[in-house]
Design a protein around this motif. Structure first.
Motif, PDB file in Angstrom:
ATOM      1  N   SER A 132      35.290  11.750  40.666  1.00 60.85           N
ATOM      2  CA  SER A 132      36.370  12.130  39.742  1.00 60.85           C
ATOM      3  C   SER A 132      36.111  13.498  39.120  1.00 60.85           C
ATOM      4  O   SER A 132      37.001  14.361  39.063  1.00 60.85           O
ATOM      5  N   GLU A 133      34.889  13.711  38.664  1.00 57.83           N
ATOM      6  CA  GLU A 133      34.552  14.990  38.047  1.00 57.83           C
ATOM      7  C   GLU A 133      34.578  16.116  39.070  1.00 57.83           C
ATOM      8  O   GLU A 133      34.941  17.258  38.743  1.00 57.83           O
ATOM      9  N   LEU A 134      34.218  15.812  40.303  1.00 57.29           N
ATOM     10  CA  LEU A 134      34.281  16.820  41.353  1.00 57.29           C
ATOM     11  C   LEU A 134      35.735  17.204  41.616  1.00 57.29           C
ATOM     12  O   LEU A 134      36.054  18.395  41.822  1.00 57.29           O
ATOM     13  N   ASP A 135      36.616  16.252  41.583  1.00 61.83           N
ATOM     14  CA  ASP A 135      38.030  16.538  41.801  1.00 61.83           C
ATOM     15  C   ASP A 135      38.565  17.460  40.694  1.00 61.83           C
ATOM     16  O   ASP A 135      39.312  18.415  40.962  1.00 61.83           O
ATOM     17  N   ILE A 136      38.155  17.164  39.448  1.00 61.26           N
ATOM     18  CA  ILE A 136      38.586  18.021  38.319  1.00 61.26           C
ATOM     19  C   ILE A 136      38.025  19.423  38.483  1.00 61.26           C
ATOM     20  O   ILE A 136      38.732  20.435  38.255  1.00 61.26           O
ATOM     21  N   ALA A 137      36.741  19.511  38.884  1.00 57.93           N
ATOM     22  CA  ALA A 137      36.104  20.827  39.039  1.00 57.93           C
ATOM     23  C   ALA A 137      36.779  21.621  40.157  1.00 57.93           C
ATOM     24  O   ALA A 137      36.932  22.849  40.059  1.00 57.93           O
ATOM     25  N   GLU A 138      37.177  20.957  41.242  1.00 53.35           N
ATOM     26  CA  GLU A 138      37.863  21.668  42.332  1.00 53.35           C
ATOM     27  C   GLU A 138      39.221  22.208  41.867  1.00 53.35           C
ATOM     28  O   GLU A 138      39.604  23.340  42.194  1.00 53.35           O
ATOM     29  N   LYS A 139      39.963  21.430  41.103  1.00 55.69           N
ATOM     30  CA  LYS A 139      41.270  21.889  40.603  1.00 55.69           C
ATOM     31  C   LYS A 139      41.103  23.032  39.609  1.00 55.69           C
ATOM     32  O   LYS A 139      41.892  24.013  39.627  1.00 55.69           O
ATOM     33  N   GLU A 140      40.100  22.929  38.757  1.00 56.91           N
ATOM     34  CA  GLU A 140      39.860  23.999  37.773  1.00 56.91           C
ATOM     35  C   GLU A 140      39.476  25.294  38.469  1.00 56.91           C
ATOM     36  O   GLU A 140      39.948  26.385  38.097  1.00 56.91           O
ATOM     37  N   PHE A 141      38.658  25.192  39.496  1.00 51.21           N
ATOM     38  CA  PHE A 141      38.244  26.383  40.238  1.00 51.21           C
ATOM     39  C   PHE A 141      39.447  27.007  40.942  1.00 51.21           C
ATOM     40  O   PHE A 141      39.610  28.239  40.964  1.00 51.21           O
ATOM     41  N   ALA A 142      40.316  26.180  41.498  1.00 47.18           N
ATOM     42  CA  ALA A 142      41.506  26.710  42.170  1.00 47.18           C
ATOM     43  C   ALA A 142      42.420  27.415  41.167  1.00 47.18           C
ATOM     44  O   ALA A 142      43.014  28.467  41.455  1.00 47.18           O
ATOM     45  N   ARG A 143      42.569  26.860  39.957  1.00 46.15           N
ATOM     46  CA  ARG A 143      43.421  27.491  38.932  1.00 46.15           C
ATOM     47  C   ARG A 143      42.854  28.832  38.489  1.00 46.15           C
ATOM     48  O   ARG A 143      43.572  29.836  38.412  1.00 46.15           O
ATOM     49  N   ILE A 144      41.519  28.852  38.216  1.00 45.88           N
ATOM     50  CA  ILE A 144      40.882  30.110  37.783  1.00 45.88           C
ATOM     51  C   ILE A 144      40.968  31.140  38.897  1.00 45.88           C
ATOM     52  O   ILE A 144      41.178  32.345  38.638  1.00 45.88           O
ATOM     53  N   GLU A 145      40.815  30.720  40.121  1.00 45.01           N
ATOM     54  CA  GLU A 145      40.853  31.649  41.253  1.00 45.01           C
ATOM     55  C   GLU A 145      42.260  32.270  41.354  1.00 45.01           C
ATOM     56  O   GLU A 145      42.404  33.462  41.626  1.00 45.01           O
ATOM     57  N   THR A 146      43.275  31.466  41.116  1.00 47.82           N
ATOM     58  CA  THR A 146      44.659  31.999  41.143  1.00 47.82           C
ATOM     59  C   THR A 146      44.883  32.988  39.999  1.00 47.82           C
ATOM     60  O   THR A 146      45.490  34.073  40.193  1.00 47.82           O
ATOM     61  N   LEU A 147      44.404  32.652  38.827  1.00 48.97           N
ATOM     62  CA  LEU A 147      44.542  33.553  37.681  1.00 48.97           C
ATOM     63  C   LEU A 147      43.766  34.850  37.884  1.00 48.97           C
ATOM     64  O   LEU A 147      44.201  35.917  37.448  1.00 48.97           O
ATOM     65  N   ARG A 148      42.652  34.746  38.592  1.00 49.38           N
ATOM     66  CA  ARG A 148      41.873  35.962  38.858  1.00 49.38           C
ATOM     67  C   ARG A 148      42.640  36.872  39.785  1.00 49.38           C
ATOM     68  O   ARG A 148      42.615  38.112  39.626  1.00 49.38           O
ATOM     69  N   GLU A 149      43.338  36.304  40.762  1.00 48.01           N
ATOM     70  CA  GLU A 149      44.135  37.124  41.679  1.00 48.01           C
ATOM     71  C   GLU A 149      45.269  37.833  40.913  1.00 48.01           C
ATOM     72  O   GLU A 149      45.687  38.920  41.290  1.00 48.01           O
ATOM     73  N   GLN A 150      45.751  37.175  39.840  1.00 48.76           N
ATOM     74  CA  GLN A 150      46.822  37.773  39.018  1.00 48.76           C
ATOM     75  C   GLN A 150      46.244  38.664  37.906  1.00 48.76           C
ATOM     76  O   GLN A 150      47.001  39.150  37.046  1.00 48.76           O
ATOM     77  N   ARG A 151      44.948  38.810  37.941  1.00 44.95           N
ATOM     78  CA  ARG A 151      44.221  39.623  36.957  1.00 44.95           C
ATOM     79  C   ARG A 151      44.392  39.105  35.517  1.00 44.95           C
ATOM     80  O   ARG A 151      44.353  39.844  34.559  1.00 44.95           O
ATOM     81  N   VAL A 152      44.579  37.763  35.439  1.00 43.72           N
ATOM     82  CA  VAL A 152      44.678  37.147  34.106  1.00 43.72           C
ATOM     83  C   VAL A 152      43.315  36.652  33.653  1.00 43.72           C
ATOM     84  O   VAL A 152      42.941  36.813  32.483  1.00 43.72           O
ATOM     85  N   ALA A 153      42.535  36.016  34.590  1.00 43.09           N
ATOM     86  CA  ALA A 153      41.202  35.521  34.271  1.00 43.09           C
ATOM     87  C   ALA A 153      40.159  36.551  34.653  1.00 43.09           C
ATOM     88  O   ALA A 153      40.331  37.350  35.582  1.00 43.09           O
ATOM     89  N   SER A 154      39.075  36.530  33.920  1.00 44.14           N
ATOM     90  CA  SER A 154      37.993  37.485  34.171  1.00 44.14           C
ATOM     91  C   SER A 154      37.082  36.975  35.295  1.00 44.14           C
ATOM     92  O   SER A 154      37.124  35.805  35.681  1.00 44.14           O
ATOM     93  N   LEU A 155      36.261  37.897  35.779  1.00 49.75           N
ATOM     94  CA  LEU A 155      35.294  37.535  36.828  1.00 49.75           C
ATOM     95  C   LEU A 155      34.288  36.526  36.310  1.00 49.75           C
ATOM     96  O   LEU A 155      33.852  35.628  37.036  1.00 49.75           O
ATOM     97  N   ALA A 156      33.899  36.637  35.053  1.00 46.11           N
ATOM     98  CA  ALA A 156      32.934  35.705  34.470  1.00 46.11           C
ATOM     99  C   ALA A 156      33.491  34.285  34.452  1.00 46.11           C
ATOM    100  O   ALA A 156      32.787  33.305  34.726  1.00 46.11           O
ATOM    101  N   GLU A 157      34.782  34.164  34.118  1.00 43.79           N
ATOM    102  CA  GLU A 157      35.393  32.844  34.112  1.00 43.79           C
ATOM    103  C   GLU A 157      35.428  32.243  35.530  1.00 43.79           C
ATOM    104  O   GLU A 157      35.215  31.031  35.713  1.00 43.79           O
TER     105      GLU A 157
END
Length: 392
Positions: A132-157
């Motif tokens: 369950s926690e792995l599933d949450i971590a995969e979704k969170e990583f996908a969201r941050i990765e999308t925001l990074r492509e839009q230059r909304v999230a930082s590289l550190a995040e």
């Protein structure tokens, strides 16, 4: 005549009478036969009994004594220590392969199995949580990765989200490994529990014949150590007769040779057997080799430990020249016999004896022996003696 003269004359008269008697005795005796030749006609005949030289099949039969041992034997023993709660068989009982024969106290081992099952359930729950926690971590990583492509999230995040994802993946692998570990622990506990049920087990070998309990070494309630002897199980549907032979007989034995076996428990009854094994070495102390016979015992009449006598045929002669064994005498360390001649005399014949069986003996030399031989009265005979054959 005076008394003194009588005392002198009387001995002289007696001496003269004795001398005349000796002369008369010598005169009426027949002349002795010359050395090595036949007696003269008119000599005294010796009454004897005779038998014919014949041809027959003779066998060299030897009897060996030994002991019966079971075809197979093993001891049932526990693999773990514990108190013997139940013993289901006793001496003389038939036992099937894999049959339950004893039960040890198992409360402690049942508890270990239950504990192992509980630990396995915890491990499975941990795995579900990790997934369950792995599933949450995969979704969170996908969201941050999308925001990074839009230059909304930082590289550190993005890097922090990725590290959390990797941590959850590792946790899932640990949870899976823990399940395997708990499953192995459960199997081990179940195996230890199964050891409290003691079974008589032996290889099938293509047969499923029941065996019998030979001895019992423990009683119910006894606290046993691991590998302590409980009962012995025997296969007596077939037996082995073990005996030892000397060098003289060893060379004339071979595997597959038939034998007739008897035991004191069943006098007059013969059991069929065959030579199964011949030891390739001799015991240094006795200079004898071990021989094993295979005996089928379907009715179970013979028992291990019985004293046996095994009769084997070591040699055979067909159409052999034979005479009654009582015809043989010893002369100068050699075997001989008295052969009856046509002129009612006997000839002392030296012979070489072969196989003897059932009161007859094989004559190897001379090969042309025939006619009649003396079987009674030999002690009164010499070479060339005159004889008179009488019926029995």
């Amino acid at each position: 005549m005076s008394q003194k003269s009588r005392r002198v004359v009387l001995p002289i008269v007696l001496i003269i009478i004795a001398g005349l008697g000796w002369v008369i005795y010598q005169a009426i005796q027949p002349a002795p036969a010359p050395p090595g030749g036949p007696r003269q006609p008119g000599s005294q005949q010796v009454a004897v009994q005779t038998a014919s030289v014949t041809q027959a099949t003779v066998r060299d039969m030897r009897t060996f004594s030994g002991t019966l041992i079971p075809w197979a034997q093993f001891v049932v023993a526990p693999k773990i220590s514990g108190r013997l709660e139940r013993l289901f068989v006793d001496v003389g009982d038939l036992v099937q392969r894999d049959q339950l024969v004893a039960q040890l106290e198992d409360a402690e081992f049942v508890q270990q199995v239950e504990q192992a099952r509980a630990e396995l359930a915890v491990a499975r729950a941990n795995l579900e949580e990790a997934r369950s926690e792995l599933d949450i971590a995969e979704k969170e990583f996908a969201r941050i990765e999308t925001l990074r492509e839009q230059r909304v999230a930082s590289l550190a995040e993005l890097e922090l989200s990725k590290s959390r994802l990797l941590a959850q993946q590792a946790r899932k692998r640990v949870a899976e490994a823990q399940i395997e570990q708990r499953q192995a622990a459960l199997r081990a506990a179940e195996v230890r529990l199964s050891y409290t049920q003691i079974r008589a087990t032996w290889p099938a070998n293509g047969e499923d014949r029941p065996r019998v309990v030979g001895e019992r070494f423990v009683d119910q309630g006894t606290t046993l150590t691991a590998n302590a002897q409980m009962i012995s199980v025997l296969d007596i549907s077939a037996l082995r007769a073990v005996f030892h032979v000397s060098e003289r007989d060893y060379a004339r034995l071979q595997v597959g040779q038939s034998a007739q076996v008897s035991v004191d428990a069943f006098p007059g009854q013969q059991f069929e057997g065959r030579v199964a094994r011949i030891a390739p070495v001799f015991r240094e102390a006795s200079r004898q080799a071990r021989i094993e016979l295979e005996l089928f015992n379907p009715e179970g009449l013979m028992k291990p430990g019985m004293f046996v006598r095994a009769q084997l045929e070591l040699d055979r002669a067909e159409e052999a020249v034979v005479v009654p064994s009582v015809a043989l005498v010893r002369r100068d360390g050699q075997h001989a016999l008295f052969a009856v001649e046509d002129d009612a005399t006997v000839r002392l014949t030296v012979v070489r004896v072969g196989i003897s069986e059932n009161g007859v003996s094989q004559i190897l030399e001379p090969e042309d022996l025939s006619g009649e031989v003396v079987i009674l009265g030999q002690h009164l005979l010499e070479d060339g003696s005159s004889v008179r054959v009488v019926e029995d």
